[in-house]
Write a protein that holds these residues in place. Structure first.
Motif, mmCIF file in Angstrom:
data_model
loop_
_atom_site.group_PDB
_atom_site.id
_atom_site.type_symbol
_atom_site.label_atom_id
_atom_site.label_comp_id
_atom_site.label_asym_id
_atom_site.label_seq_id
_atom_site.Cartn_x
_atom_site.Cartn_y
_atom_site.Cartn_z
ATOM 1 N N THR A 36 0.837 -1.202 0.000
ATOM 2 C CA THR A 36 0.000 0.000 0.000
ATOM 3 C C THR A 36 0.868 1.248 0.000
ATOM 4 O OG1 THR A 36 -1.701 -1.160 1.267
ATOM 5 C CG2 THR A 36 -1.839 1.232 1.214
ATOM 6 N N ILE A 37 0.401 2.278 -0.690
ATOM 7 C CA ILE A 37 1.031 3.598 -0.635
ATOM 8 C C ILE A 37 -0.008 4.577 -0.116
ATOM 9 C CG2 ILE A 37 2.000 5.491 -1.985
ATOM 10 C CD1 ILE A 37 3.226 3.457 -3.867
ATOM 11 N N ALA A 67 -2.997 7.427 -11.186
ATOM 12 C CA ALA A 67 -2.598 6.744 -12.414
ATOM 13 C C ALA A 67 -1.243 6.067 -12.268
ATOM 14 C CB ALA A 67 -2.573 7.732 -13.576
ATOM 15 N N VAL A 68 -0.316 6.743 -11.584
ATOM 16 C CA VAL A 68 1.027 6.196 -11.390
ATOM 17 C C VAL A 68 0.970 4.916 -10.557
ATOM 18 C CG1 VAL A 68 3.222 6.597 -10.203
ATOM 19 C CG2 VAL A 68 2.275 8.362 -11.692
ATOM 20 N N TYR A 74 1.465 -1.847 -6.125
ATOM 21 C CA TYR A 74 0.924 -1.292 -4.884
ATOM 22 C C TYR A 74 -0.532 -0.883 -5.059
ATOM 23 C CZ TYR A 74 5.645 -0.930 -2.894
ATOM 24 O OH TYR A 74 6.894 -1.211 -2.395
ATOM 25 N N GLU A 75 -1.218 -0.745 -3.931
ATOM 26 C CA GLU A 75 -2.550 -0.167 -3.917
ATOM 27 C C GLU A 75 -2.466 1.219 -3.284
ATOM 28 O OE1 GLU A 75 -5.304 -2.666 -1.905
ATOM 29 O OE2 GLU A 75 -5.192 -4.291 -3.395
ATOM 30 N N LEU A 76 -3.307 2.144 -3.741
ATOM 31 C CA LEU A 76 -3.319 3.489 -3.191
ATOM 32 C C LEU A 76 -4.226 3.533 -1.971
ATOM 33 C CD1 LEU A 76 -2.182 6.347 -3.819
ATOM 34 C CD2 LEU A 76 -4.351 6.844 -4.941
ATOM 35 N N ASP A 231 13.217 2.539 -0.650
ATOM 36 C CA ASP A 231 13.663 2.386 -2.035
ATOM 37 C C ASP A 231 12.623 1.683 -2.901
ATOM 38 O OD1 ASP A 231 16.009 3.598 -1.256
ATOM 39 O OD2 ASP A 231 17.110 1.709 -1.029
ATOM 40 N N ASP A 232 11.893 0.728 -2.316
ATOM 41 C CA ASP A 232 10.929 -0.037 -3.113
ATOM 42 C C ASP A 232 9.819 0.863 -3.648
ATOM 43 O OD1 ASP A 232 12.372 -2.322 -2.701
ATOM 44 O OD2 ASP A 232 11.096 -3.073 -1.081
#
Length: 261
Positions: A36-37, A67-68, A74-76, A231-232
């Motif tokens: 997740t981000i 969009a990115v 990842y999920e937003l 970094d990921d």
């Protein structure tokens, strides 16, 4: 992202906003879980991020980051809407995982956080009232005038530079929570000029009785902020950003939010 999925995405973000999360609530504390981000921004900076009449968080940064991240594994997570000058602290404290707030990449900020590759270029514009005779053509013309900028921004740095140069006194400067408040104070006659990023200045000129008097060439670039040891996520965001630039999504979002470009 395929052309079909991109069109579907653009259609979906065009008519809906993002629900705001409350800063500090349990869903934000601790940052994003694996995969997740969690994004943080500071509304009041149109067209990059602002709250529309329906109470939804919208803007170029909101659409672009969505969009990115869609291009990554990842999920937003939920958006957290904070004051601009608290975003870096929130990132360092793991309350959010990335800053998407038209944040300029500077040496000072780069000492405490990392950034993705740049995604937008800007300078600083000086706004004045449309119905005023005051039309400065350079920073020297701001001498002994009350001026304002948003706290924590490059505009505030330029304002403080004028204090250091003796153009204005500290008492003649005002730092605001966001640029909506700053421009409103300008319209109300409480300050004579506001220093703001050029693309944001264009939005205010279109919507408010203000004009851009001149531009301070700063050669800024915006990037998404990430923690220094993350970094990921940084690599994933860079790869996602490159993907949306390559497939035309970035260009479409630019046309959507910056009609003059």
């Amino acid at each position: 992202m395929t052309d079909i999925s991109r069109r579907t995405y653009l259609k979906s973000v065009g008519g809906t906003g993002v629900a705001l999360s409350v800063a500090g609530c349990s869903s934000i504390l601790g940052g994003g879980s694996a995969g997740t981000i969690v994004p943080g921004t500071a509304s009041g900076f149109p067209p990059f991020e602002f709250v529309n009449e329906q109470g939804e968080l919208v803007g170029f940064d909101v659409d672009l980051l969505t969009a990115v991240v869609d291009e990554t594994d990842y999920e937003l997570g939920e958006w957290s809407d904070l004051n601009f000058d608290t975003l870096i602290t929130a990132l360092q404290n793991d309350q959010i995982d990335t800053i998407a707030a038209a944040m300029t990449i500077t040496e000072g900020r780069d000492e405490t956080i990392d950034f993705t590759d740049p995604y937008y270029d800007a300078n600083q514009a000086v706004l004045v009232r449309e119905n005023s005779d005051f039309r400065p053509s350079g920073t020297g013309d701001l001498a002994d005038r009350p001026i304002g900028a948003q706290s924590g921004t490059t505009g505030e740095s330029e304002m403080q530079a004028l204090v250091e140069e003796g153009v204005v006194s500290e008492s003649q400067t005002t730092a605001y929570e966001n640029y909506v408040l700053a421009v409103q104070d300008l319209v109300n006659g409480n300050v004579d000029a506001v220093i703001v990023d050029t693309p944001v200045a264009e939005t205010f000129v279109a919507d408010r009785p203000v004009v851009s008097a001149f531009t301070i060439e700063t050669g800024e670039q915006y990037g998404f902020g990430v923690r220094t040891n993350d970094d990921d996520r940084q690599q994933a965001l860079n790869e996602g950003l490159q993907a949306v630039m390559d497939d035309g999504t970035y260009e479409e979002l630019t046309r959507k939010w910056f009609a003059s470009e």
